[in-house]
Design an enzyme around this catalytic site. Sequence first.
Site, PDB file in Angstrom:
ATOM      1  N   TRP A  27      51.868  45.988  42.814  1.00 51.71           N
ATOM      2  CA  TRP A  27      51.546  45.495  41.694  1.00 51.71           C
ATOM      3  C   TRP A  27      51.914  46.715  40.424  1.00 51.71           C
ATOM      4  O   TRP A  27      50.991  48.049  40.451  1.00 51.71           O
ATOM      5  CB  TRP A  27      50.698  45.103  41.651  1.00 51.71           C
ATOM      6  CG  TRP A  27      49.937  44.429  40.651  1.00 51.71           C
ATOM      7  CD1 TRP A  27      50.151  42.999  39.515  1.00 51.71           C
ATOM      8  CD2 TRP A  27      48.498  44.147  40.498  1.00 51.71           C
ATOM      9  NE1 TRP A  27      49.324  43.019  38.703  1.00 51.71           N
ATOM     10  CE2 TRP A  27      48.193  43.765  38.925  1.00 51.71           C
ATOM     11  CE3 TRP A  27      47.901  44.735  40.697  1.00 51.71           C
ATOM     12  CZ2 TRP A  27      47.063  43.504  38.101  1.00 51.71           C
ATOM     13  CZ3 TRP A  27      46.521  44.531  39.648  1.00 51.71           C
ATOM     14  CH2 TRP A  27      46.370  43.889  38.550  1.00 51.71           C
TER      15      TRP A  27
ATOM     16  N   ASP B 199      43.199  45.415  49.002  1.00 53.44           N
ATOM     17  CA  ASP B 199      43.374  44.573  47.603  1.00 53.44           C
ATOM     18  C   ASP B 199      44.279  43.283  48.493  1.00 53.44           C
ATOM     19  O   ASP B 199      45.068  43.027  48.704  1.00 53.44           O
ATOM     20  CB  ASP B 199      44.333  44.656  46.532  1.00 53.44           C
ATOM     21  CG  ASP B 199      44.891  44.423  45.741  1.00 53.44           C
ATOM     22  OD1 ASP B 199      44.016  43.029  45.787  1.00 53.44           O
ATOM     23  OD2 ASP B 199      45.645  44.133  45.059  1.00 53.44           O
TER      24      ASP B 199
ATOM     25  N   LYS C   6      43.924  33.492  42.072  1.00 52.89           N
ATOM     26  CA  LYS C   6      45.213  32.663  42.622  1.00 52.89           C
ATOM     27  C   LYS C   6      44.858  31.103  43.256  1.00 52.89           C
ATOM     28  O   LYS C   6      45.010  30.306  43.118  1.00 52.89           O
ATOM     29  CB  LYS C   6      45.732  33.289  42.834  1.00 52.89           C
ATOM     30  CG  LYS C   6      46.472  34.833  42.662  1.00 52.89           C
ATOM     31  CD  LYS C   6      46.667  35.108  41.071  1.00 52.89           C
ATOM     32  CE  LYS C   6      46.645  35.763  40.439  1.00 52.89           C
ATOM     33  NZ  LYS C   6      46.756  37.310  40.648  1.00 52.89           N
TER      34      LYS C   6
END
Length: 393
Positions: free
Chosen positions: A128, A208, A243
């Site tokens: 990312w 993460d 999310k």
Amino acid sequence: MLDRLDQQPADALLALIKLYDADPRADKIDLGVGVYRTDDGATPVFAAVKAAEQKLVAEQDSKAYLGPEGDMGFVHALMPYVFGAQNPTMDGRIDGMQAPGGTGGLRLAFALAKRAGIKRIITGGPTWPNHPQILADLGMESVNFNHARADGTADLDALRTAIANAQDGDALLLHGCCHNPTGIDYTPAQWDEIAALVADSGLLPIIDLAYQGLGQGMEEDAAGMRKVLAAVPEALICYSCDKNFGLYRERVGALYVLTRSAADTAKVLTNGHILARVNWSQPPDHGAAAARIVLEDAGLTRQWLAELDEMRGRMREVRDALAAADNRVAGLDLTAIATQNGLFSILNLDKDQILAIRERHGVYMAGSGRINVAGLTMGNIEKFIAALADVAG
Ligand code: PMP
């Protein structure tokens, strides 16, 4: 003085949204932005979250400050899902604090690592883009290794070499599940090996976990991370609810800290509180409070998990349909998409092909070839496969 600042490039994905919006074709397809979409192309508020928000508005009697740690009821209610219902605090060694989204959690984790004297973070690429960007902003170094092999599996050799070459005092950043941008996660056997290697190396793992529940399931998506945590004395975990609760713009996340003892964890978190204070003082409350209300209510929790199951099932259907179309698209291997997880996969298309699929077919994807599989529906997937066959053949 401000005129000394250079013009910065526009965010590539935001620029892509503008192009998409300006495209008059009715059958255009947006595979760029990383949000979940239903089969109708919508990104709705979860029904469980909506019900929790209504309860919050009706019952909240104060908006006075909570402190830099945010809503600790939220932070603790999430822990059985993240760390397992059996022993979510790992005997008091894990505790956390709320953060503004997964990004806030990462910012805190990296800044805490820096405070602890860590200068280099070993990071698999591609990753990312905000990972290296935050590290650069903090003046920390990212040391890269190759995450993905051309056959759509994880490059374990590269990871083994990166760990073997690590220096004392380095940290290792791992995606817990649903790797962004490749969708390529480690297998359970690979996680076993990674846990042992990381424990031997003395590296500080920073995990993460931004998509729990969107890969294989809530438990399955945390299983690899839990193996690492069981093997190491210390770790930092950056969590996003943006999310898996659909709370994106509400900025809901957390930082969790694992240390050798409850006393050390409390001490480390006082550093996290200072970092929060100097960055944003306190995290925004609304989204975390809504997530907490969901988690405190058995009925809402069941509804939330059912909504998450449905999302995961839909993305699995799209992945299977793409993989099944492999023999219709010459020059591109689509089979690995079925084994990958989460919102993203990377298609091996070059710049010209990515431009051609946009111009000729109105299909918008990132310049890396990353697609958001949730942008595909049973209504547009045939068109997408035909467009791929046209540009890749
Ligand atoms: N980590 C990864 C790998 C991500 O993809 C994202 C979101 N795109 C985040 C962290 C941050 O999520 P949030 O929106 O909660 O800040």
